[in-house]
Design a protein around this motif. Structure first.
Motif, PDB file in Angstrom:
ATOM      1  N   GLY A 126       0.783  -1.228   0.000  1.00  0.00           N
ATOM      2  CA  GLY A 126       0.000   0.000   0.000  1.00  0.00           C
ATOM      3  C   GLY A 126       0.813   1.275   0.000  1.00  0.00           C
ATOM      4  O   GLY A 126       0.245   2.367   0.147  1.00  0.00           O
ATOM      5  N   TRP A 127       2.136   1.175  -0.218  1.00  0.00           N
ATOM      6  CA  TRP A 127       2.978   2.368  -0.102  1.00  0.00           C
ATOM      7  C   TRP A 127       2.660   3.439  -1.137  1.00  0.00           C
ATOM      8  O   TRP A 127       2.977   4.607  -0.954  1.00  0.00           O
ATOM      9  CB  TRP A 127       4.456   1.985  -0.180  1.00  0.00           C
ATOM     10  CG  TRP A 127       4.934   1.603  -1.563  1.00  0.00           C
ATOM     11  CD1 TRP A 127       4.779   0.415  -2.183  1.00  0.00           C
ATOM     12  CD2 TRP A 127       5.662   2.438  -2.472  1.00  0.00           C
ATOM     13  NE1 TRP A 127       5.348   0.433  -3.433  1.00  0.00           N
ATOM     14  CE2 TRP A 127       5.904   1.660  -3.632  1.00  0.00           C
ATOM     15  CE3 TRP A 127       6.136   3.752  -2.431  1.00  0.00           C
ATOM     16  CZ2 TRP A 127       6.586   2.164  -4.724  1.00  0.00           C
ATOM     17  CZ3 TRP A 127       6.828   4.258  -3.523  1.00  0.00           C
ATOM     18  CH2 TRP A 127       7.049   3.464  -4.669  1.00  0.00           C
ATOM     19  N   MET A 128       1.969   3.060  -2.237  1.00  0.00           N
ATOM     20  CA  MET A 128       1.624   4.035  -3.275  1.00  0.00           C
ATOM     21  C   MET A 128       0.222   4.611  -3.097  1.00  0.00           C
ATOM     22  O   MET A 128      -0.199   5.456  -3.879  1.00  0.00           O
ATOM     23  CB  MET A 128       1.717   3.383  -4.661  1.00  0.00           C
ATOM     24  CG  MET A 128       3.129   2.995  -5.064  1.00  0.00           C
ATOM     25  SD  MET A 128       3.230   2.308  -6.731  1.00  0.00           S
ATOM     26  CE  MET A 128       2.449   0.708  -6.495  1.00  0.00           C
ATOM     27  N   SER A 129      -0.515   4.174  -2.062  1.00  0.00           N
ATOM     28  CA  SER A 129      -1.902   4.612  -1.896  1.00  0.00           C
ATOM     29  C   SER A 129      -1.993   5.829  -0.987  1.00  0.00           C
ATOM     30  O   SER A 129      -1.104   6.102  -0.170  1.00  0.00           O
ATOM     31  CB  SER A 129      -2.749   3.474  -1.322  1.00  0.00           C
ATOM     32  OG  SER A 129      -2.438   3.272   0.052  1.00  0.00           O
ATOM     33  N   SER A 130      -3.093   6.553  -1.103  1.00  0.00           N
ATOM     34  CA  SER A 130      -3.299   7.745  -0.275  1.00  0.00           C
ATOM     35  C   SER A 130      -3.591   7.384   1.177  1.00  0.00           C
ATOM     36  O   SER A 130      -3.434   8.214   2.077  1.00  0.00           O
ATOM     37  CB  SER A 130      -4.450   8.583  -0.846  1.00  0.00           C
ATOM     38  OG  SER A 130      -5.652   7.824  -0.881  1.00  0.00           O
ATOM     39  N   ALA A 131      -4.017   6.145   1.429  1.00  0.00           N
ATOM     40  CA  ALA A 131      -4.303   5.723   2.809  1.00  0.00           C
ATOM     41  C   ALA A 131      -3.038   5.395   3.596  1.00  0.00           C
ATOM     42  O   ALA A 131      -3.081   5.282   4.833  1.00  0.00           O
ATOM     43  CB  ALA A 131      -5.233   4.503   2.779  1.00  0.00           C
ATOM     44  N   PHE A 132      -1.943   5.252   2.900  1.00  0.00           N
ATOM     45  CA  PHE A 132      -0.669   4.897   3.548  1.00  0.00           C
ATOM     46  C   PHE A 132      -0.103   6.111   4.284  1.00  0.00           C
ATOM     47  O   PHE A 132      -0.045   7.213   3.739  1.00  0.00           O
ATOM     48  CB  PHE A 132       0.313   4.411   2.480  1.00  0.00           C
ATOM     49  CG  PHE A 132       1.627   3.911   3.015  1.00  0.00           C
ATOM     50  CD1 PHE A 132       1.734   2.618   3.523  1.00  0.00           C
ATOM     51  CD2 PHE A 132       2.748   4.717   3.018  1.00  0.00           C
ATOM     52  CE1 PHE A 132       2.952   2.146   4.005  1.00  0.00           C
ATOM     53  CE2 PHE A 132       3.955   4.265   3.487  1.00  0.00           C
ATOM     54  CZ  PHE A 132       4.064   2.964   3.983  1.00  0.00           C
ATOM     55  N   ASP A 133       0.332   5.888   5.543  1.00  0.00           N
ATOM     56  CA  ASP A 133       0.924   6.962   6.359  1.00  0.00           C
ATOM     57  C   ASP A 133       2.428   6.750   6.418  1.00  0.00           C
ATOM     58  O   ASP A 133       2.914   5.893   7.171  1.00  0.00           O
ATOM     59  CB  ASP A 133       0.332   6.934   7.764  1.00  0.00           C
ATOM     60  CG  ASP A 133       0.837   8.100   8.619  1.00  0.00           C
ATOM     61  OD1 ASP A 133       1.732   8.838   8.156  1.00  0.00           O
ATOM     62  OD2 ASP A 133       0.340   8.261   9.752  1.00  0.00           O
ATOM     63  N   PRO A 134       3.212   7.496   5.646  1.00  0.00           N
ATOM     64  CA  PRO A 134       4.662   7.248   5.610  1.00  0.00           C
ATOM     65  C   PRO A 134       5.340   7.484   6.964  1.00  0.00           C
ATOM     66  O   PRO A 134       6.255   6.753   7.325  1.00  0.00           O
ATOM     67  CB  PRO A 134       5.154   8.224   4.545  1.00  0.00           C
ATOM     68  CG  PRO A 134       4.098   9.250   4.408  1.00  0.00           C
ATOM     69  CD  PRO A 134       2.816   8.572   4.732  1.00  0.00           C
ATOM     70  N   ALA A 135       4.894   8.493   7.707  1.00  0.00           N
ATOM     71  CA  ALA A 135       5.526   8.772   9.000  1.00  0.00           C
ATOM     72  C   ALA A 135       5.346   7.605   9.960  1.00  0.00           C
ATOM     73  O   ALA A 135       6.259   7.246  10.714  1.00  0.00           O
ATOM     74  CB  ALA A 135       4.946  10.050   9.583  1.00  0.00           C
ATOM     75  N   ALA A 136       4.169   7.004   9.933  1.00  0.00           N
ATOM     76  CA  ALA A 136       3.895   5.887  10.829  1.00  0.00           C
ATOM     77  C   ALA A 136       4.732   4.666  10.487  1.00  0.00           C
ATOM     78  O   ALA A 136       4.912   3.778  11.336  1.00  0.00           O
ATOM     79  CB  ALA A 136       2.410   5.538  10.779  1.00  0.00           C
ATOM     80  N   HIS A 137       5.259   4.603   9.267  1.00  0.00           N
ATOM     81  CA  HIS A 137       6.069   3.467   8.839  1.00  0.00           C
ATOM     82  C   HIS A 137       7.558   3.814   8.794  1.00  0.00           C
ATOM     83  O   HIS A 137       8.357   3.082   8.211  1.00  0.00           O
ATOM     84  CB  HIS A 137       5.611   2.968   7.471  1.00  0.00           C
ATOM     85  CG  HIS A 137       4.288   2.270   7.486  1.00  0.00           C
ATOM     86  ND1 HIS A 137       3.094   2.948   7.586  1.00  0.00           N
ATOM     87  CD2 HIS A 137       3.972   0.936   7.454  1.00  0.00           C
ATOM     88  CE1 HIS A 137       2.087   2.090   7.584  1.00  0.00           C
ATOM     89  NE2 HIS A 137       2.594   0.861   7.517  1.00  0.00           N
ATOM     90  N   GLY A 138       7.918   4.912   9.401  1.00  0.00           N
ATOM     91  CA  GLY A 138       9.326   5.249   9.537  1.00  0.00           C
ATOM     92  C   GLY A 138       9.970   5.880   8.321  1.00  0.00           C
ATOM     93  O   GLY A 138      11.194   5.905   8.209  1.00  0.00           O
TER      94      GLY A 138
END
Length: 851
Positions: free
Chosen positions: A688-700
Motif C-alpha cells: 500500500g505504499w503508493m496509496s493515499s491511505a498509507f501513512d509514511p511517518a507511521a512506517h518510519g
C-alpha cells in the motif's frame, strides 16, 4: 522529283518545325512557317503520288495479319478504342448508329449491320474499316484522329478472333449522374419513435430482399466492435466485464456516446481516417523544400472540438490558417505534367474527398469512364490559380482557356475577376451550400463504409453510381445537415442501429455482383488499430509521437527542484539498491499536470498506484503528461521506485520538475512538483505504499536528502537536459496514428499520403504475410511486451495467460487454451514463452478481425 529529293524535303520540313517549336513564345512564327511548309509538302505529295501511280503502285487490298500472342483488353484494345473511337462512338455519341458503349453494342454495329463477328476478324466490318481495306474512302476509320497502324489492326483482329473479351464494368457510355440537390425522405407515419430511423428505413428493404434482421451480436462482440470503430482500441477487460454485467436496456447507446465523447481517444483514432483523405502526414515528399505543409495541429483541434462539418470543409477549401496545406499541394521535383500541378491537385482533392467525384482522368483528357470533361477539371483548378488556365490535353497545349467554375454551375458561379482569396470564399460557399446535397451524401456514405465494410454507393469516390438504398443515403445526408453538421450525431445514428449490431457476413458475400445488405462485412484491423491492439495487450506503446497535441508544457527548470536521494553525498557515491520516494498532493478542480524527470540510473513513476513512466538513463529525461492519472477533490500520491543498479557504490540521484494546475475558489493555482526534501523515502517496499491511505511517518519514512540543483556535478542537467534529449511519456499511450509510419504499418496498408486515399486495400498481401511472420518491427514489439508481462510482480503462468486472453480477445481462455498456453509460458514464467504466446495471439483471426 526523285524519291531521294522527297525525303530531303520532308527532313528539312521536320527540322524547321522542331526548330520553331523550340523557340519560346513563337507560336505565331510557327503557324506562318508551317503554313508555307504544308503548301510545299502538298505539292510534293501530289507529285509523289503521281510518280507512284505512274509506276503502277496499287493500294494494298490484304488485311494485316492477326497478332499471334494473347490479347489483353486493358493493355492492347482499350487504349485504341479511347484514342480513335470514343470521340465519335462513345460518351453518348453515335455515328451511323454505331456505339461502343458495351461489348453488345460494339458487336451489334450500326446502320450497315454487325460490326464484328466474334471469332472471325477477317469477316468483321470494323476490321476492314480501320484497315482501309475493301471499303470506300469515306468509310476508312477513324475519320478524326490518327489511323491505326498495321500492327494495331492486327491486335484488333486477334482480339476478335480470341473471343472479344470485355471485362465487366468497362463502358464507354456517357457517365451516369445522380441528383445534386438534397432530398428529404419522410419516415412512415406509423414508425415507432423509439426505433432507430436507420432500421425503420431498412425494414422495407429487408422485406423486399428476404433478409431476416432480427438477431444482434452479444455484448462482448458489440463492445469490441464499437471500441474499435469509435476510438480504435480494445476494450479494457474491467470495463468490458462491467458492460456485460449491466442490465440497462440503453447500455449500448450509452457506450456509443461515452466513446464518442472521449475526445482525446476519438481524435487520435480518427486522425488516420482524415490524414488519408486529406493527404496529411508527419514527413515525406514536399515537406523538406516547403512545397507541402502539414495540417495536423488544425486537424487535431477540429476533431477534438467536433467542428461542424460544413465549417470544417469551408476552412479546408478556402485554405484558412492552419488548414491551407490540404490545397497547397506537392511541388514535385523534376518534370511535372499539367495534370500534377498544385492547382490541379487542389481540384482533384476537393472533388474526390468532398464530392465523391474523381477528376484524375479528366485532368488529362475528357474522361472515358465518367461524364467529367477536361474543361471541368481546368475550370476548378483555375480558381486556385492566378488566372484562368489554358487546357492541355494529354500534356499538349490546346490553345483554349477554361473558364473558372465549380463542377456544378447550377449551384452558382465563380467570379474570375475577384482576387484569389475571394474566389476561394465563393468556392467554399458553393460546396457548403444548402442546395448541395452531394457534400452530405459523400461523407455519410464514407461513414457507412467505415462501420459496415461496404458503402451504400460504391465506390465511395464515384457518387454518381446507383446506391443500393437511395432513401437510406438521402435520409442520413439530410439528417446530418439538420443536426447542424454534427458528425458525431451521424456516427451515432449508424452505431446505435440494429443494422450495425447484426452478425457479420463473409467478405465474399459483401462483394457479390448484385449487392444485398445483410449486415456488416467482416473487416480487418487497420495498420494503426493492429499496433494499438498489441500495445493494449502488452502495455508497451511507442516511445515518442511524431505529433504531440499538447506541445511541450514543461517550464524548465523550476527553482525548487533539487536532486534527491536517501543520503547526503549520493552525488558522489551511494550503495547499489532501490529506494522508494513519494509525495502527496491535495488538489481541487484539476486543469492540467506535467513533469520532466530522470534518475541515475533507473526509475519507475506511479501516480495513484498506476504506472505512468520509466527511464533507464538520467541524460534522457522523461516528459510526462499527468492529467490522465490525477483525481480532483482528493489527495493524490506521486510515487517513485529509484534504483542505483550498479554492483558497487556509485553516484545516485533522482530529479523531477513539474507542476499541477487546478482551480480552487474560482482561481487558477499552481502546485510545484519539484523533487526536494518535502519528499519522503524508505529503503523497503511495503504493501500500500503508493496509496493515499498509507501513512509514511507511521512506517518510519524519512525526508529525502537534497543533493543540489540542476547545475550539480556529475550531471549538469542545466546544459544536458534539452528538448532533443527528452523522451515523451505523456501519461496517455502514444497511439500509432500519432507516429510516423514504421515498416509494419506500411506493410499493413498505411499509405504514404502523397495522394488522396479514401479506402485502404483489404486483401492480404505477400508483404503482409512476411512482415507478420518475420518482421523486425513486430518482433521487437512482442519481445518488449513479453518482458514487461513476465516482469510484473507476482506473474504466474495462469495470471499471464488470463491477462493476454482478456486484454487481447475480451474473454477468458477455455480450459484447453489455458492448459496449452500455460505450458508454453512455463513455471516460473519464461520471457520466451510469453513471447511465443503473443505471437500466437497476434496471428489469430479473432484478434485481427472486427467481427
Amino acid at each position: 522529283m526523285s524519291r531521294t529529293a522527297i525525303v530531303e524535303v520532308l527532313w528539312m520540313a521536320t527540322w524547321i518545325k522542331n526548330s520553331v517549336l523550340d523557340r519560346a513564345n513563337a507560336r505565331a512564327d510557327f503557324a506562318h512557317a508551317w503554313g508555307n511548309i504544308r503548301a510545299i509538302l502538298a505539292g510534293v505529295f501530289f507529285f509523289a503520288g503521281g510518280l507512284a501511280h505512274a509506276a503502277g503502285d496499287a493500294k494494298p487490298v490484304a488485311l494485316p495479319p492477326s497478332a499471334t500472342r494473347a490479347i489483353d483488353f486493358d493493355q492492347d484494345i482499350k487504349p485504341l478504342l479511347q484514342a480513335s473511337c470514343v470521340q465519335c462512338h462513345g460518351q453518348g455519341r453515335s455515328k451511323g448508329e454505331f456505339r461502343i458503349d458495351t461489348r453488345a453494342t460494339f458487336i451489334k454495329g450500326g446502320e450497315n449491320g454487325a460490326a464484328a463477328i466474334v471469332g472471325d476478324s477477317a469477316k468483321s466490318a470494323v476490321v476492314k474499316m480501320v484497315a482501309g481495306v475493301g471499303v470506300d474512302e469515306d468509310q476508312f476509320m477513324p475519320k478524326k484522329g490518327r489511323k491505326l497502324s498495321a500492327e494495331e489492326v492486327g491486335l484488333v483482329r486477334a482480339w476478335i478472333d480470341q473471343g472479344m473479351k470485355w471485362p465487366d464494368g468497362v463502358s464507354f457510355a456517357a457517365g451516369k449522374q445522380q441528383p445534386l440537390p438534397p432530398r428529404k425522405v419522410a419516415l412512415p407515419a406509423t414508425a415507432d419513435a423509439k426505433i432507430n430511423p436507420v432500421d425503420v428505413l431498412l425494414a422495407g428493404y429487408f422485406a423486399k430482399h428476404g433478409v431476416k434482421a432480427g438477431a444482434v451480436v452479444d455484448d462482448a462482440v458489440f463492445a469490441r466492435r464499437v471500441w474499435h470503430d469509435v476510438v480504435g482500441l480494445l476494450p479494457p477487460a474491467d470495463e468490458l466485464k462491467q458492460f456485460q454485467a449491466d442490465s440497462s436496456p440503453d447500455k449500448r447507446e450509452k457506450l456509443v456516446w461515452r466513446l464518442l465523447n472521449d475526445n482525446q481517444r476519438y481524435t487520435e483514432h480518427w486522425l488516420s481516417f482524415w490524414n488519408d483523405l486529406l493527404r496529411n502526414d508527419y514527413k515525406g515528399t514536399g515537406y523538406i523544400d516547403g512545397g507541402r505543409k502539414q495540417i495536423t495541429p488544425w486537424l487535431y483541434k477540429s476533431l477534438y472540438e467536433n467542428k461542424p462539418f460544413n465549417s470544417f470543409v469551408s476552412e479546408l477549401v478556402r485554405g484558412a490558417e492552419g488548414s491551407e496545406g490540404f490545397t497547397k499541394g506537392i511541388v514535385w521535383r523534376g518534370v511535372v505534367n499539367a495534370a500534377q500541378t498544385p492547382q490541379m491537385q487542389a481540384a482533384q482533392n476537393i472533388s474526390q474527398v468532398f464530392m465523391g467525384a474523381n477528376l484524375k482522368c479528366a485532368s488529362c483528357h475528357d474522361s472515358f469512364v465518367s461524364h467529367w470533361q477536361l474543361a471541368d477539371a481546368y475550370g476548378l483548378a483555375g480558381v486556385y490559380a492566378d488566372k484562368p488556365l489554358e487546357m492541355e490535353r494529354c500534356n499538349t497545349p490546346t490553345g483554349k482557356i477554361a473558364p473558372m467554375k465549380f463542377l456544378y454551375p447550377e449551384l452558382g458561379n465563380i467570379d474570375a475577376n475577384l482576387p484569389r482569396e475571394k474566389r476561394l470564399e465563393q468556392l467554399a460557399g458553393l460546396i457548403t451550400s444548402e442546395k448541395n446535397g452531394r457534400l452530405s451524401r459523400t461523407i455519410v456514405n464514407r461513414f457507412w463504409k467505415k462501420f459496415m465494410g461496404r458503402a451504400i454507393t460504391e465506390p465511395t469516390d464515384d457518387m454518381d453510381n446507383e446506391p443500393w438504398d437511395a432513401d437510406l443515403l438521402d435520409w442520413l445526408a439530410a439528417d446530418l445537415s439538420d443536426n447542424g453538421w454534427d458528425l458525431k450525431k451521424s456516427m451515432a445514428r449508424i452505431l446505435t442501429s440494429k443494422a450495425y449490431q447484426m452478425p457479420v457476413v463473409p467478405v465474399a458475400e459483401g462483394g457479390q455482383e448484385v449487392f444485398v445488405f445483410r449486415g456488416p462485412v467482416v473487416r480487418r484491423l487497420s495498420a494503426e488499430e493492429f499496433e494499438d491492439a498489441l500495445s493494449c495487450v502488452t502495455g508497451v506503446w511507442a516511445a515518442k509521437a511524431a505529433f504531440d497535441p499538447n506541445g511541450s508544457a514543461i517550464k524548465w527548470p523550476h527553482k525548487k527542484a533539487r536532486w534527491i536521494w536517501s543520503v547526503a553525498g549520493a552525488e558522489k557515491s551511494a550503495p547499489p539498491g532501490t529506494i522508494y520516494l513519494r509525495k502527496e498532493v491535495m488538489l481541487q478542480d484539476l486543469i492540467n499536470g506535467d513533469a520532466m524527470l530522470g534518475c541515475d540510473n533507473q526509475f519507475v513513476l506511479y501516480v495513484n498506484g498506476k504506472r505512468v513512466a520509466g527511464g533507464e538513463a538520467w541524460d534522457k529525461p522523461a516528459v510526462v503528461e499527468l492529467k490522465a492519472y490525477l483525481v480532483s477533490n482528493t489527495k493524490n500520491v506521486i510515487a517513485v521506485e529509484a534504483t542505483n543498479t550498479t554492483n558497487a557504490p556509485s553516484p545516485a540521484g533522482f530529479f523531477m520538475t513539474g507542476t499541477i494546475i487546478h482551480r480552487t475558489g474560482g482561481a487558477r493555482k499552481t502546485i510545484d512538483l519539484g523533487s526536494d526534501k518535502s519528499w519522503s523515502w524508505s529503503g523497503k517496499m511495503e504493501e500500500g505504499w503508493m496509496s493515499s491511505a498509507f501513512d509514511p511517518a507511521a512506517h518510519g519514512w524519512k525526508p529525502a536528502a537534497e543533493l543540489g540543483d540542476e547545475k550539480i556535478a556529475p550531471w549538469h542537467i542545466d546544459k544536458k537536459w534539452t528538448a532533443g534529449t527528452a523522451v515523451a511519456q505523456t501519461g496517455e499511450p502514444v497511439r500509432a496514428a500519432l507516429c510516423a509510419a514504421d515498416p509494419l504499418m506500411m506493410a499493413l496498408g498505411r499509405t504514404n499520403r502523397e495522394q488522396v486515399m479514401t479506402d485502404r486495400p483489404s486483401m492480404a498481401t505477400t508483404l503482409q504475410a512476411l512482415e507478420l511472420s518475420n518482421g523486425s518491427t513486430l518482433a521487437e514489439t512482442l519481445r518488449k511486451g513479453a518482458a514487461k508481462l513476465a516482469g510484473e510482480r507476482g506473474a504466474t503462468a495462469d495470471s499471464v495467460v488470463e491477462q493476454v486472453y482478456w486484454r487481447g480477445l475480451g474473454r477468458a481462455p477455455s480450459a484447453g487454451e489455458k492448459a496449452a498456453a500455460g505450458e508454453l509460458v512455463g513455471a516460473p514464467v519464461k520471457v520466451e514463452g510469453v513471447e511465443d504466446l503473443l505471437w500466437i495471439l497476434g496471428m489469430l483471426p479473432e484478434f485481427q478481425l472486427v467481427r
